[in-house]
Write a protein that holds these residues in place. Structure first.
Motif, PDB file in Angstrom:
ATOM      1  N   ALA A 187     -18.811 -32.023  -8.861  1.00  0.00           N
ATOM      2  CA  ALA A 187     -19.178 -31.331 -10.280  1.00  0.00           C
ATOM      3  C   ALA A 187     -18.849 -29.861 -10.021  1.00  0.00           C
ATOM      4  CB  ALA A 187     -20.694 -31.553 -10.259  1.00  0.00           C
ATOM      5  N   ALA A 188     -19.025 -29.210  -8.899  1.00  0.00           N
ATOM      6  CA  ALA A 188     -18.663 -27.835  -8.688  1.00  0.00           C
ATOM      7  C   ALA A 188     -17.339 -27.648  -8.835  1.00  0.00           C
ATOM      8  CB  ALA A 188     -19.120 -27.227  -7.435  1.00  0.00           C
ATOM      9  N   ARG A 189     -16.424 -28.238  -8.254  1.00  0.00           N
ATOM     10  CA  ARG A 189     -14.995 -28.191  -8.603  1.00  0.00           C
ATOM     11  C   ARG A 189     -14.611 -28.313 -10.266  1.00  0.00           C
ATOM     12  NH1 ARG A 189     -14.865 -31.322  -3.839  1.00  0.00           N
ATOM     13  NH2 ARG A 189     -14.017 -30.252  -2.218  1.00  0.00           N
ATOM     14  N   GLY A 190     -15.108 -29.340 -10.911  1.00  0.00           N
ATOM     15  CA  GLY A 190     -15.050 -29.444 -11.996  1.00  0.00           C
ATOM     16  C   GLY A 190     -15.510 -28.396 -13.030  1.00  0.00           C
ATOM     17  N   ALA A 191     -16.520 -27.702 -12.612  1.00  0.00           N
ATOM     18  CA  ALA A 191     -16.967 -26.523 -13.444  1.00  0.00           C
ATOM     19  C   ALA A 191     -16.206 -25.248 -12.757  1.00  0.00           C
ATOM     20  CB  ALA A 191     -18.691 -26.345 -13.161  1.00  0.00           C
ATOM     21  N   GLY A 192     -15.225 -25.285 -11.986  1.00  0.00           N
ATOM     22  CA  GLY A 192     -14.401 -24.159 -11.919  1.00  0.00           C
ATOM     23  C   GLY A 192     -15.238 -23.209 -10.401  1.00  0.00           C
ATOM     24  N   VAL A 193     -16.340 -23.844  -9.909  1.00  0.00           N
ATOM     25  CA  VAL A 193     -16.895 -22.888  -8.902  1.00  0.00           C
ATOM     26  C   VAL A 193     -15.933 -22.787  -7.875  1.00  0.00           C
ATOM     27  CG1 VAL A 193     -18.946 -22.880  -7.348  1.00  0.00           C
ATOM     28  CG2 VAL A 193     -19.149 -23.960  -9.586  1.00  0.00           C
ATOM     29  N   THR A 194     -15.837 -21.587  -7.166  1.00  0.00           N
ATOM     30  CA  THR A 194     -15.026 -21.105  -6.218  1.00  0.00           C
ATOM     31  C   THR A 194     -15.294 -21.585  -4.964  1.00  0.00           C
ATOM     32  OG1 THR A 194     -15.729 -18.936  -6.243  1.00  0.00           O
ATOM     33  CG2 THR A 194     -13.925 -19.155  -7.447  1.00  0.00           C
ATOM     34  N   GLY A 195     -16.733 -21.638  -4.520  1.00  0.00           N
ATOM     35  CA  GLY A 195     -17.058 -21.917  -3.275  1.00  0.00           C
ATOM     36  C   GLY A 195     -18.992 -22.231  -3.483  1.00  0.00           C
ATOM     37  N   VAL A 196     -19.103 -22.871  -2.530  1.00  0.00           N
ATOM     38  CA  VAL A 196     -20.638 -23.372  -2.352  1.00  0.00           C
ATOM     39  C   VAL A 196     -21.138 -23.219  -0.932  1.00  0.00           C
ATOM     40  CG1 VAL A 196     -21.951 -25.406  -2.424  1.00  0.00           C
ATOM     41  CG2 VAL A 196     -20.367 -25.278  -3.963  1.00  0.00           C
ATOM     42  N   ARG A 197     -22.374 -22.710  -0.819  1.00  0.00           N
ATOM     43  CA  ARG A 197     -23.135 -22.423   0.284  1.00  0.00           C
ATOM     44  C   ARG A 197     -24.275 -23.230   0.500  1.00  0.00           C
ATOM     45  NH1 ARG A 197     -23.854 -18.781  -3.048  1.00  0.00           N
ATOM     46  NH2 ARG A 197     -26.156 -18.626  -2.493  1.00  0.00           N
ATOM     47  N   ALA A 198     -24.656 -23.474   1.818  1.00  0.00           N
ATOM     48  CA  ALA A 198     -25.976 -24.056   1.923  1.00  0.00           C
ATOM     49  C   ALA A 198     -26.613 -23.323   3.391  1.00  0.00           C
ATOM     50  CB  ALA A 198     -25.536 -25.648   2.582  1.00  0.00           C
ATOM     51  N   ASN A 199     -27.806 -23.368   3.164  1.00  0.00           N
ATOM     52  CA  ASN A 199     -28.662 -22.369   4.458  1.00  0.00           C
ATOM     53  C   ASN A 199     -29.133 -23.513   5.105  1.00  0.00           C
ATOM     54  OD1 ASN A 199     -27.715 -20.087   3.163  1.00  0.00           O
ATOM     55  ND2 ASN A 199     -29.851 -19.758   2.365  1.00  0.00           N
ATOM     56  N   VAL A 200     -29.046 -23.486   6.518  1.00  0.00           N
ATOM     57  CA  VAL A 200     -29.464 -24.586   7.521  1.00  0.00           C
ATOM     58  C   VAL A 200     -30.328 -23.680   8.771  1.00  0.00           C
ATOM     59  CG1 VAL A 200     -28.741 -26.134   9.139  1.00  0.00           C
ATOM     60  CG2 VAL A 200     -27.404 -25.905   6.947  1.00  0.00           C
ATOM     61  N   ARG A 201     -31.452 -24.380   8.866  1.00  0.00           N
ATOM     62  CA  ARG A 201     -31.821 -23.699  10.411  1.00  0.00           C
ATOM     63  C   ARG A 201     -31.239 -23.634  11.227  1.00  0.00           C
ATOM     64  NH1 ARG A 201     -38.329 -24.263  10.848  1.00  0.00           N
ATOM     65  NH2 ARG A 201     -37.732 -23.539  12.944  1.00  0.00           N
ATOM     66  N   GLU A 202     -31.024 -22.782  12.119  1.00  0.00           N
ATOM     67  CA  GLU A 202     -30.049 -22.873  13.217  1.00  0.00           C
ATOM     68  C   GLU A 202     -30.718 -23.709  14.332  1.00  0.00           C
ATOM     69  OE1 GLU A 202     -28.130 -19.011  15.568  1.00  0.00           O
ATOM     70  OE2 GLU A 202     -30.352 -19.089  15.848  1.00  0.00           O
ATOM     71  N   ASP A 203     -31.767 -23.875  14.487  1.00  0.00           N
ATOM     72  CA  ASP A 203     -32.456 -24.944  15.404  1.00  0.00           C
ATOM     73  C   ASP A 203     -32.204 -26.259  14.858  1.00  0.00           C
ATOM     74  OD1 ASP A 203     -34.250 -24.938  13.710  1.00  0.00           O
ATOM     75  OD2 ASP A 203     -35.792 -24.648  15.077  1.00  0.00           O
ATOM     76  N   ASN A 204     -31.744 -26.821  13.750  1.00  0.00           N
ATOM     77  CA  ASN A 204     -31.306 -28.122  12.958  1.00  0.00           C
ATOM     78  C   ASN A 204     -30.061 -28.501  13.410  1.00  0.00           C
ATOM     79  OD1 ASN A 204     -30.903 -30.315  11.828  1.00  0.00           O
ATOM     80  ND2 ASN A 204     -32.356 -29.597  10.004  1.00  0.00           N
ATOM     81  N   ALA A 205     -29.637 -28.758  14.497  1.00  0.00           N
ATOM     82  CA  ALA A 205     -28.311 -29.156  15.156  1.00  0.00           C
ATOM     83  C   ALA A 205     -27.845 -30.362  14.183  1.00  0.00           C
ATOM     84  CB  ALA A 205     -28.020 -29.546  16.605  1.00  0.00           C
ATOM     85  N   ALA A 206     -28.392 -31.617  14.034  1.00  0.00           N
ATOM     86  CA  ALA A 206     -27.934 -32.442  12.960  1.00  0.00           C
ATOM     87  C   ALA A 206     -27.730 -32.120  11.765  1.00  0.00           C
ATOM     88  CB  ALA A 206     -29.104 -33.710  13.026  1.00  0.00           C
ATOM     89  N   ALA A 207     -28.464 -31.269  11.069  1.00  0.00           N
ATOM     90  CA  ALA A 207     -27.875 -30.661   9.694  1.00  0.00           C
ATOM     91  C   ALA A 207     -26.705 -29.796   9.810  1.00  0.00           C
ATOM     92  CB  ALA A 207     -29.327 -29.798   9.010  1.00  0.00           C
ATOM     93  N   ARG A 208     -26.452 -29.015  10.728  1.00  0.00           N
ATOM     94  CA  ARG A 208     -25.420 -28.117  11.181  1.00  0.00           C
ATOM     95  C   ARG A 208     -24.246 -28.976  11.279  1.00  0.00           C
ATOM     96  NH1 ARG A 208     -26.783 -23.321  15.146  1.00  0.00           N
ATOM     97  NH2 ARG A 208     -24.339 -23.020  14.423  1.00  0.00           N
ATOM     98  N   ARG A 209     -24.244 -30.068  12.079  1.00  0.00           N
ATOM     99  CA  ARG A 209     -23.207 -31.110  12.454  1.00  0.00           C
ATOM    100  C   ARG A 209     -22.633 -31.778  10.930  1.00  0.00           C
ATOM    101  NH1 ARG A 209     -25.757 -31.945  16.972  1.00  0.00           N
ATOM    102  NH2 ARG A 209     -26.753 -34.172  16.065  1.00  0.00           N
ATOM    103  N   PHE A 210     -23.918 -32.077  10.405  1.00  0.00           N
ATOM    104  CA  PHE A 210     -23.575 -32.903   8.987  1.00  0.00           C
ATOM    105  C   PHE A 210     -22.843 -31.855   8.078  1.00  0.00           C
ATOM    106  CE2 PHE A 210     -24.670 -33.056   4.415  1.00  0.00           C
ATOM    107  CZ  PHE A 210     -24.302 -34.328   4.193  1.00  0.00           C
ATOM    108  N   PHE A 211     -22.948 -30.655   7.922  1.00  0.00           N
ATOM    109  CA  PHE A 211     -22.260 -29.793   7.024  1.00  0.00           C
ATOM    110  C   PHE A 211     -20.682 -29.608   7.470  1.00  0.00           C
ATOM    111  CE2 PHE A 211     -26.322 -28.818   4.976  1.00  0.00           C
ATOM    112  CZ  PHE A 211     -25.955 -28.957   3.582  1.00  0.00           C
ATOM    113  N   GLU A 212     -20.801 -29.297   8.945  1.00  0.00           N
ATOM    114  CA  GLU A 212     -19.295 -29.102   9.453  1.00  0.00           C
ATOM    115  C   GLU A 212     -18.627 -30.486   8.960  1.00  0.00           C
ATOM    116  OE1 GLU A 212     -20.381 -27.954  13.304  1.00  0.00           O
ATOM    117  OE2 GLU A 212     -21.098 -26.277  12.876  1.00  0.00           O
ATOM    118  N   ARG A 213     -19.002 -31.693   9.236  1.00  0.00           N
ATOM    119  CA  ARG A 213     -18.280 -33.012   8.851  1.00  0.00           C
ATOM    120  C   ARG A 213     -18.070 -32.953   7.469  1.00  0.00           C
ATOM    121  NH1 ARG A 213     -22.469 -35.404  12.018  1.00  0.00           N
ATOM    122  NH2 ARG A 213     -23.207 -36.154  10.205  1.00  0.00           N
ATOM    123  N   GLN A 214     -18.806 -32.305   6.530  1.00  0.00           N
ATOM    124  CA  GLN A 214     -18.427 -32.123   5.026  1.00  0.00           C
ATOM    125  C   GLN A 214     -17.127 -31.013   4.665  1.00  0.00           C
ATOM    126  OE1 GLN A 214     -19.791 -34.982   3.758  1.00  0.00           O
ATOM    127  NE2 GLN A 214     -21.007 -34.915   5.730  1.00  0.00           N
TER     128      GLN A 214
END
Length: 181
Positions: free
Chosen positions: A115-142
């Motif tokens: 949806a973001a690409r379709g809307a012409g959004v140039t980039g997207v961010r997500a904030n992740v707690r530094e101590d949440n290793a699983a969430a950090r790995r998840f976003f890196e895999r994406q």
């Protein structure tokens, strides 16, 4: 406040995963944070502050310690803010424990990014707690990469750890010759 903004102002930036009558998770966000900040922080901020002030919230011992430790931090944070020009969109995802590791999160994020690409959004961010290793790995895999880190909150007591946030970003429409990071 953030969920209401997404559902009321940007309903095209919110998806829910459900099956068998159970909620699996959701992704919600904004295609351009400038509207989000104006409507969720700047507009209601004074009303929320005055309400808390009249109820005495800032004068309670825990609140005072929290404010003393955090106001200087928040006042100096502007320099650490992400570049809304290259990454104006953001997303937040939350999954039920039983949905984690089953591909639900990746599907939700993919829908948001499409949806973001379709809307012409140039980039997207997500904030992740530094101590949440699983969430950090998840976003890196994406395909997201770390853009920076900052202390979001200091605990009311110096005996407790600070809440450190890592900002992950993904360029959706990189300029010619740039990497999509």
């Amino acid at each position: 406040l953030l969920t209401r903004y997404t559902t009321d102002v940007e309903p095209g930036a919110c998806w829910v995963a459900a099956g068998d009558g159970r909620l699996g998770g959701y992704v919600a966000g904004s295609m351009d944070d400038r509207g989000l900040v104006r409507r969720t922080v700047l507009a209601p901020g004074p009303r929320i502050f005055l309400s808390a002030l009249f109820r005495g919230v800032p004068f309670r011992p825990w609140s005072l310690r929290f404010l003393v430790r955090n106001v200087p931090l928040w006042m100096g944070r502007r320099a650490a803010a992400p570049d809304l020009g290259t990454h104006p969109g953001h997303l937040h995802i939350n999954l039920a424990p039983e949905a984690r590791g089953a591909g639900v999160g990746a599907t939700l994020v993919r829908r948001f990014l499409d949806a973001a690409r379709g809307a012409g959004v140039t980039g997207v961010r997500a904030n992740v707690r530094e101590d949440n290793a699983a969430a950090r790995r998840f976003f890196e895999r994406q395909g997201f990469g770390p853009m920076g880190r900052f202390v979001a909150f200091r605990a009311a007591s110096s005996d407790l750890p600070d809440w450190v946030t890592v900002v992950y970003g993904l360029r959706l429409h990189p300029e010619a010759g740039e990497e999509a990071a």
